[in-house]
Design an enzyme around this catalytic site. Structure first.
Site, PDB file in Angstrom:
ATOM      1  N   ARG A  61       0.831  -1.207   0.000  1.00  0.00           N
ATOM      2  CA  ARG A  61       0.000   0.000   0.000  1.00  0.00           C
ATOM      3  C   ARG A  61       0.864   1.254   0.000  1.00  0.00           C
ATOM      4  NH1 ARG A  61      -4.989  -0.200   4.013  1.00  0.00           N
ATOM      5  NH2 ARG A  61      -5.332  -1.953   2.606  1.00  0.00           N
ATOM      6  N   HIS A  65       0.690   3.938  -3.019  1.00  0.00           N
ATOM      7  CA  HIS A  65       0.277   5.304  -2.701  1.00  0.00           C
ATOM      8  C   HIS A  65       1.383   6.307  -3.006  1.00  0.00           C
ATOM      9  CE1 HIS A  65      -3.294   4.308   0.198  1.00  0.00           C
ATOM     10  NE2 HIS A  65      -3.327   3.608  -0.922  1.00  0.00           N
ATOM     11  N   VAL A  69       1.374   9.570  -6.337  1.00  0.00           N
ATOM     12  CA  VAL A  69       1.462  11.005  -6.054  1.00  0.00           C
ATOM     13  C   VAL A  69       2.887  11.471  -6.352  1.00  0.00           C
ATOM     14  CG1 VAL A  69       1.097  12.824  -4.358  1.00  0.00           C
ATOM     15  CG2 VAL A  69      -0.261  10.729  -4.237  1.00  0.00           C
ATOM     16  N   ASP A  73       8.765   8.588  -5.412  1.00  0.00           N
ATOM     17  CA  ASP A  73       9.828   9.487  -4.929  1.00  0.00           C
ATOM     18  C   ASP A  73       9.935   9.556  -3.416  1.00  0.00           C
ATOM     19  OD1 ASP A  73       7.506  10.846  -4.306  1.00  0.00           O
ATOM     20  OD2 ASP A  73       8.194  12.777  -5.089  1.00  0.00           O
ATOM     21  N   ASN A  93      -3.860   7.616   3.339  1.00  0.00           N
ATOM     22  CA  ASN A  93      -2.623   7.159   3.974  1.00  0.00           C
ATOM     23  C   ASN A  93      -2.760   6.932   5.475  1.00  0.00           C
ATOM     24  OD1 ASN A  93      -1.027   6.907   1.694  1.00  0.00           O
ATOM     25  ND2 ASN A  93      -0.467   9.078   1.695  1.00  0.00           N
ATOM     26  N   HIS A 189      -4.790  -7.058  -3.203  1.00  0.00           N
ATOM     27  CA  HIS A 189      -5.790  -7.169  -2.140  1.00  0.00           C
ATOM     28  C   HIS A 189      -5.922  -8.596  -1.624  1.00  0.00           C
ATOM     29  CE1 HIS A 189      -8.121  -3.224  -3.247  1.00  0.00           C
ATOM     30  NE2 HIS A 189      -6.910  -3.014  -2.771  1.00  0.00           N
ATOM     31  N   ASP A 241      -9.238 -10.822   1.889  1.00  0.00           N
ATOM     32  CA  ASP A 241      -9.328 -12.109   1.196  1.00  0.00           C
ATOM     33  C   ASP A 241      -9.588 -13.178   2.256  1.00  0.00           C
ATOM     34  OD1 ASP A 241      -9.044 -14.377  -0.319  1.00  0.00           O
ATOM     35  OD2 ASP A 241      -7.104 -13.842  -1.180  1.00  0.00           O
ATOM     36  N   ASP A 249      -1.270 -14.922  -3.015  1.00  0.00           N
ATOM     37  CA  ASP A 249      -1.652 -15.864  -4.069  1.00  0.00           C
ATOM     38  C   ASP A 249      -2.697 -15.193  -4.962  1.00  0.00           C
ATOM     39  OD1 ASP A 249      -4.041 -15.896  -2.591  1.00  0.00           O
ATOM     40  OD2 ASP A 249      -3.488 -17.716  -1.520  1.00  0.00           O
TER      41      ASP A 249
END
Length: 317
Positions: A61, A65, A69, A73, A93, A189, A241, A249
């Site tokens: 994540r 994220h 943006v 960096d 965030n 996910h 999941d 997986d």
């Protein structure tokens, strides 16, 4: 003669521009300047993942994220100040974690090779190394760190879980990513958790009439309501999941086909014929791992700073 001279001059300018830019991402960027860099990252990440199995999802994540943006960096790591609210404090965030581990890696690398390894490369490498003890994708290095981090940009550019397919497609296209990348990267996910406040509207008030999202499997919806008791619940977390939330997986696509995708953005993948066909292709585990590797490499190249652009931060903030 004129044509040959023009071609020569154009070629020379291209070479000079490439040299001035300092090159692009490449394998073993730190081979001469900090040869142990990637081993140091891997060692610290593996040690921390062994103690905290939630880290792989958090790093995935964080990397996603960050790249959405201003490119990959490490601007997601920058703290807010009295005069600036940074990406880290944006709404999307609030569910990102693992900053302390990135800081641990950076501290060790600064001891070994001061001012050499970028935070942006650390995030990219940490993400790969956290997901599997056998590298699932290649991480090219040579990123440099950004100096600007704005909460407003994170809030507007990171696609929220409420997006429909058209919005998701546009969001990914704005970063140079395809519908194929969208479907493949959504497979991330398969690990981690979702916070009730990001999907409870699908359970209790989908159209504003106190109803549930009809595209959500009714049995799964009933299960989620036992976890998320109301629209006001913003603290409870649920596996994205079910039963496979700690295993990286392709089970995500199996439950998606059963209409058990947690977020509206998950269900949206089945509303487009092209995307739905890709979902079916990724039911093959080998296909998923191959495609995920390629899409992660493309994600990791979004908007990167190289050469003399950006900086190498001494600390992650």
């Amino acid at each position: 003669m004129k044509g040959s001279l023009s071609f020569f001059l154009i070629s020379l300018v291209a070479i000079l521009l490439g040299t001035c830019r300092g090159g692009e991402l490449r394998k073993h960027f730190y081979e001469e300047t900090c040869p142990e860099a990637e081993d140091i990252v891997q060692k610290i990440i593996w040690e921390n993942v062994a103690l905290n199995s939630t880290l792989p999802a958090k790093f995935l994540r964080m990397h996603f994220h960050d790249c959405f943006v201003r490119g990959c960096d490490a601007s997601v790591l920058i703290d807010s100040t009295a005069s600036n609210s940074a990406e880290k404090d944006s709404i999307p965030n609030q569910t990102v974690g693992g900053f302390d581990v990135i800081e641990e890696v950076k501290t060790e690398l600064e001891k070994k090779c001061p001012g050499i390894v970028s935070c942006a490369d650390i995030v990219a490498l940490a993400t790969r190394d956290s997901v599997s003890f056998q590298p699932l994708w290649e991480v090219l290095t040579g990123r440099r760190d950004g100096r600007i981090s704005l909460v407003s940009e994170a809030n507007s550019q990171i696609p929220p879980p409420s997006f429909n397919f058209s919005q998701l497609k546009q969001s990914f296209a704005s970063k140079g990513l395809t519908v194929h990348d969208l479907v493949v990267l959504s497979g991330g996910h398969t690990i981690g958790v979702g916070h009730c406040n990001f999907f409870s509207r699908r359970l209790y008030n989908f159209t504003g009439k106190g109803d549930a999202d009809p595209s959500l499997d009714s049995t799964y919806a009933a299960f989620l309501r036992t976890k998320c008791r109301s629209l006001a619940d913003n603290t409870t977390i649920v596996e994205m999941d079910p039963g496979s939330g700690m295993d990286f997986d392709n089970n995500y696509y199996k439950i998606l086909r059963q209409n058990k995708g947690m977020f509206q953005s998950d269900a949206a993948l089945l509303t487009d014929n092209g995307a739905s066909n890709i979902v079916d292709e990724l039911l093959d585990p080998a296909k998923f791992f191959t495609e995920f590797a390629q899409s992660m490499e493309r994600l990791g190249a979004v908007g990167v700073l190289t050469g003399t652009s950006g900086e190498i931060r001494k600390k992650i903030q």
